[in-house]
Motif scaffolding. Structure first.
Motif, PDB file in Angstrom:
ATOM      1  N   ASP A   1       3.182 -13.381  -3.767  1.00 35.19           N
ATOM      2  CA  ASP A   1       4.492 -13.184  -3.131  1.00 35.19           C
ATOM      3  C   ASP A   1       4.593 -13.973  -1.827  1.00 35.19           C
ATOM      4  O   ASP A   1       5.647 -14.533  -1.513  1.00 35.19           O
ATOM      5  CB  ASP A   1       4.713 -11.696  -2.856  1.00 35.19           C
ATOM      6  N   GLY A   2       3.488 -13.998  -1.078  1.00 34.67           N
ATOM      7  CA  GLY A   2       3.503 -14.739   0.175  1.00 34.67           C
ATOM      8  C   GLY A   2       3.689 -16.225  -0.022  1.00 34.67           C
ATOM      9  O   GLY A   2       4.412 -16.880   0.747  1.00 34.67           O
TER      10      GLY A   2
ATOM     11  N   GLU B   1       4.481 -11.835   6.098  1.00 39.58           N
ATOM     12  CA  GLU B   1       5.529 -10.934   5.627  1.00 39.58           C
ATOM     13  C   GLU B   1       5.065 -10.139   4.409  1.00 39.58           C
ATOM     14  O   GLU B   1       5.308  -8.935   4.307  1.00 39.58           O
ATOM     15  CB  GLU B   1       6.775 -11.735   5.285  1.00 39.58           C
ATOM     16  N   SER B   2       4.380 -10.811   3.484  1.00 39.09           N
ATOM     17  CA  SER B   2       3.938 -10.144   2.267  1.00 39.09           C
ATOM     18  C   SER B   2       2.946  -9.029   2.571  1.00 39.09           C
ATOM     19  O   SER B   2       3.092  -7.898   2.087  1.00 39.09           O
ATOM     20  CB  SER B   2       3.320 -11.169   1.313  1.00 39.09           C
TER      21      SER B   2
ATOM     22  N   LEU C   1       4.438 -21.229   5.573  1.00 40.21           N
ATOM     23  CA  LEU C   1       3.571 -20.573   4.592  1.00 40.21           C
ATOM     24  C   LEU C   1       2.830 -19.398   5.226  1.00 40.21           C
ATOM     25  O   LEU C   1       2.652 -18.346   4.605  1.00 40.21           O
ATOM     26  CB  LEU C   1       2.575 -21.576   4.017  1.00 40.21           C
ATOM     27  N   PHE C   2       2.411 -19.571   6.466  1.00 40.68           N
ATOM     28  CA  PHE C   2       1.760 -18.474   7.183  1.00 40.68           C
ATOM     29  C   PHE C   2       2.721 -17.311   7.381  1.00 40.68           C
ATOM     30  O   PHE C   2       2.342 -16.136   7.244  1.00 40.68           O
ATOM     31  CB  PHE C   2       1.236 -18.976   8.536  1.00 40.68           C
ATOM     32  N   ILE C   3       3.983 -17.617   7.694  1.00 40.44           N
ATOM     33  CA  ILE C   3       5.000 -16.573   7.854  1.00 40.44           C
ATOM     34  C   ILE C   3       5.189 -15.821   6.538  1.00 40.44           C
ATOM     35  O   ILE C   3       5.313 -14.584   6.510  1.00 40.44           O
ATOM     36  CB  ILE C   3       6.337 -17.188   8.315  1.00 40.44           C
TER      37      ILE C   3
ATOM     38  N   MET D   1      -7.165  -1.256  -0.737  1.00 40.73           N
ATOM     39  CA  MET D   1      -6.673  -2.542  -1.242  1.00 40.73           C
ATOM     40  C   MET D   1      -7.795  -3.244  -2.004  1.00 40.73           C
ATOM     41  O   MET D   1      -8.867  -3.478  -1.447  1.00 40.73           O
ATOM     42  CB  MET D   1      -6.178  -3.425  -0.091  1.00 40.73           C
ATOM     43  N   ASN D   2      -7.526  -3.583  -3.274  1.00 41.21           N
ATOM     44  CA  ASN D   2      -8.525  -4.280  -4.064  1.00 41.21           C
ATOM     45  C   ASN D   2      -8.120  -5.742  -4.238  1.00 41.21           C
ATOM     46  O   ASN D   2      -7.073  -6.199  -3.745  1.00 41.21           O
ATOM     47  CB  ASN D   2      -8.723  -3.607  -5.419  1.00 41.21           C
ATOM     48  N   LEU D   3      -8.961  -6.477  -4.974  1.00 42.07           N
ATOM     49  CA  LEU D   3      -8.729  -7.912  -5.138  1.00 42.07           C
ATOM     50  C   LEU D   3      -7.436  -8.198  -5.879  1.00 42.07           C
ATOM     51  O   LEU D   3      -6.723  -9.165  -5.553  1.00 42.07           O
ATOM     52  CB  LEU D   3      -9.913  -8.534  -5.885  1.00 42.07           C
ATOM     53  N   GLN D   4      -7.078  -7.363  -6.845  1.00 37.23           N
ATOM     54  CA  GLN D   4      -5.848  -7.599  -7.596  1.00 37.23           C
ATOM     55  C   GLN D   4      -4.621  -7.468  -6.705  1.00 37.23           C
ATOM     56  O   GLN D   4      -3.676  -8.263  -6.806  1.00 37.23           O
ATOM     57  CB  GLN D   4      -5.763  -6.620  -8.769  1.00 37.23           C
ATOM     58  N   ILE D   5      -4.633  -6.462  -5.828  1.00 36.35           N
ATOM     59  CA  ILE D   5      -3.501  -6.300  -4.904  1.00 36.35           C
ATOM     60  C   ILE D   5      -3.420  -7.481  -3.948  1.00 36.35           C
ATOM     61  O   ILE D   5      -2.333  -7.991  -3.644  1.00 36.35           O
ATOM     62  CB  ILE D   5      -3.636  -4.971  -4.133  1.00 36.35           C
ATOM     63  N   VAL D   6      -4.582  -7.937  -3.472  1.00 35.35           N
ATOM     64  CA  VAL D   6      -4.606  -9.102  -2.581  1.00 35.35           C
ATOM     65  C   VAL D   6      -4.011 -10.322  -3.273  1.00 35.35           C
ATOM     66  O   VAL D   6      -3.220 -11.075  -2.687  1.00 35.35           O
ATOM     67  CB  VAL D   6      -6.039  -9.376  -2.105  1.00 35.35           C
ATOM     68  N   MET D   7      -4.353 -10.519  -4.547  1.00 37.54           N
ATOM     69  CA  MET D   7      -3.827 -11.661  -5.288  1.00 37.54           C
ATOM     70  C   MET D   7      -2.323 -11.549  -5.493  1.00 37.54           C
ATOM     71  O   MET D   7      -1.584 -12.545  -5.371  1.00 37.54           O
ATOM     72  CB  MET D   7      -4.539 -11.749  -6.631  1.00 37.54           C
ATOM     73  N   LEU D   8      -1.838 -10.345  -5.777  1.00 34.68           N
ATOM     74  CA  LEU D   8      -0.401 -10.158  -5.957  1.00 34.68           C
ATOM     75  C   LEU D   8       0.361 -10.395  -4.662  1.00 34.68           C
ATOM     76  O   LEU D   8       1.412 -11.048  -4.649  1.00 34.68           O
ATOM     77  CB  LEU D   8      -0.128  -8.756  -6.496  1.00 34.68           C
ATOM     78  N   LEU D   9      -0.165  -9.861  -3.565  1.00 35.76           N
ATOM     79  CA  LEU D   9       0.479 -10.079  -2.272  1.00 35.76           C
ATOM     80  C   LEU D   9       0.439 -11.556  -1.879  1.00 35.76           C
ATOM     81  O   LEU D   9       1.395 -12.094  -1.315  1.00 35.76           O
ATOM     82  CB  LEU D   9      -0.193  -9.221  -1.200  1.00 35.76           C
ATOM     83  N   GLY D  10      -0.692 -12.193  -2.185  1.00 37.90           N
ATOM     84  CA  GLY D  10      -0.788 -13.617  -1.895  1.00 37.90           C
ATOM     85  C   GLY D  10       0.206 -14.434  -2.687  1.00 37.90           C
ATOM     86  O   GLY D  10       0.788 -15.400  -2.178  1.00 37.90           O
TER      87      GLY D  10
END
Length: 345
Positions: free
Chosen positions: A12-13, A308-309, A302-304, A1-10
Motif C-alpha cells: 500500500d505504501g 502513511e501506510s 515514496l517515504f511519505i 505485526m508479522n511479515l505478511q502484514i508488513v508486506m501488505l502495508l509495504g
C-alpha cells in the motif's frame, strides 16, 4: 505485526508513494519553470477520476463545459490584449483552436455512449478533457501576472484552487465515486499477492519519472523550460518564450495529474475535494527534495507513502498528523544547513 502484514502495508505504501511521487514531480516541474506553487494540482487528479467514473456510470460528463468556459475567457483576454497593444480586435489562432477543441470534445462526450466504450477509450477521453485544463488555467489566471512576486502567485494559486473545488462540486456533486480496475489479474510473490492496479500504478509512475528526468536533464527543450524560470528576460532574448514555457509546464502537470487520477480511481473513493489532501502529500515529498531535485523528490514521496501506510496500522486516527509532521525536521535541517541567502537586487 508479522511479515505478511508488513508486506501488505509495504505494498500500500508503494502504491500511494508512487502517486505522491508523480504529484511531487509535477509540482516541482511547474515551480522550477514558472515560480508558481501549483496548489490546484490535486484538482487534476480528482477531476480525472470523477470524469472517468461519470463515463462508466452513464451520467452526464460536465468537464467539457469547464474547458469551454476557460477557452472563452482565453479568447476574451487575447481580444483585450490585441486591442490594447495594436488597436485591432483579433484573438490568437491558438486560442480559437483551443475553443474549437473544447467544443468538439464536449460535443463528443454528449453524443457517444461512453459507458459502453471500454476502459481504454474512457481513459483516453478523460486525458483529452483534463490536459487542456492546465494551459488554459495558465493563460487565464497566471500569464497576465507572470512577472509578479512569488507571494502574489501563491495567493492566486489558492484562489484558483478554491474556485476549482467549487466547480468540482457543481460538476460532480458531493458523492464520491470509484472506477473499474484495468484488469483483475495479480502477481503472487511469496505470501503476498500484488493486485493488478498496484502494478499499473508502479509501472506508469516509474515510466513518467524516468521520462521527466531525462527530458529536463538531457534534452534542449527541457533545459529551455528551466532557463525560462531562472531568467525570464534572458530567456526571451535567446528566443525562449516564457508564455509557451508556462503553458507547456502546466500541460505536463495536468497530464501527470490526470493519469494519477485514472490510476488511483479504482483503488480509493474520490470526492470533489479529495485532490487537495493528495497533492499536499505530494508537496511534502517535493519539499523533502528541496523543490529542486526530481529523484530526491520522488524518493521523499515514496517515504511519505510508506509512513502513511504504517501510520494507518499503528495509529489510524493520527496518520495525517504523522505524515505532515515529517516535514518539520526536513525544514529544520535545511534551515540549519543553509549558508545564507544573498539579497535580491
Amino acid at each position: 505485526m508479522n511479515l505478511q502484514i508488513v508486506m501488505l502495508l509495504g505494498q500500500d505504501g508503494v502504491t500511494n508513494g508512487a502517486i505522491y511521487a508523480l504529484l511531487a514531480l509535477s509540482i516541482l516541474l511547474v515551480f522550477t519553470v514558472t515560480r508558481i506553487l501549483l496548489i490546484p494540482q490535486g484538482e487534476f487528479v480528482s477531476f480525472a477520476a470523477l470524469t472517468m467514473a461519470a463515463m462508466q456510470s452513464g451520467t452526464p460528463v460536465r468537464m467539457g463545459w469547464l474547458l469551454v468556459a476557460l477557452a472563452l475567457a482565453a479568447v476574451a483576454l487575447d481580444l483585450y490584449d490585441a486591442a490594447r497593444g495594436k488597436g485591432r480586435w483579433r484573438p490568437r489562432g491558438a486560442a480559437l483552436a483551443m475553443l474549437a477543441y473544447a467544443a468538439a470534445v464536449t460535443a463528443l462526450t454528449g453524443l457517444v455512449p461512453l459507458d459502453k466504450a471500454g476502459v481504454a477509450v474512457q481513459a483516453l477521453l478523460t486525458v483529452a478533457l483534463v490536459v487542456p485544463l492546465g494551459p488554459l488555467l495558465y493563460r487565464v489566471f497566471y500569464q497576465p501576472i507572470a512577472a509578479a512576486h512569488s507571494l502574489v502567485l501563491l495567493i492566486v494559486s489558492i484562489a484558483v484552487h478554491v474556485v476549482l473545488v467549487g466547480a468540482g462540486l457543481l460538476m460532480f456533486g458531493p458523492e464520491g465515486a470509484r472506477t473499474e480496475p484495468f484488469s483483475e489479474e495479480g502477481l503472487s510473490i511469496g505470501m503476498v499477492t500484488l493486485n493488478s492496479q498496484t502494478l499499473w500504478v508502479v509501472a506508469v509512475s516509474l515510466l513518467l519519472i524516468v521520462l521527466l528526468y531525462a527530458f529536463f536533464e538531457r534534452t534542449l527543450y527541457g533545459k529551455a523550460l528551466r532557463a525560462a524560470a531562472v531568467n525570464r528576460l534572458g530567456a526571451e532574448l535567446v528566443g525562449i518564450s516564457p508564455e509557451i514555457a508556462g503553458k507547456a509546464s502546466f500541460g505536463l502537470a495536468a497530464l501527470i495529474g490526470g493519469l494519477s487520477g485514472i490510476l488511483i480511481a479504482p483503488i480509493t473513493t474520490i470526492y470533489f475535494d479529495s485532490g487537495f489532501i493528495i497533492s499536499l502529500k505530494g508537496f511534502v515529498g517535493a519539499i523533502i527534495g528541496g523543490m529542486a531535485s526530481y529523484p530526491v523528490a520522488a524518493l521523499g514521496a515514496l517515504f511519505i507513502g510508506q509512513a502513511e501506510s504504517f501510520s494507518t496500522f499503528w495509529a489510524s486516527s493520527y496518520k495525517e498528523v504523522i505524515v505532515f509532521t515529517l516535514i518539520l525536521p526536513v525544514l529544520l535541517w535545511r534551515s540549519l544547513s543553509h549558508k545564507g541567502a544573498e539579497d535580491e537586487e
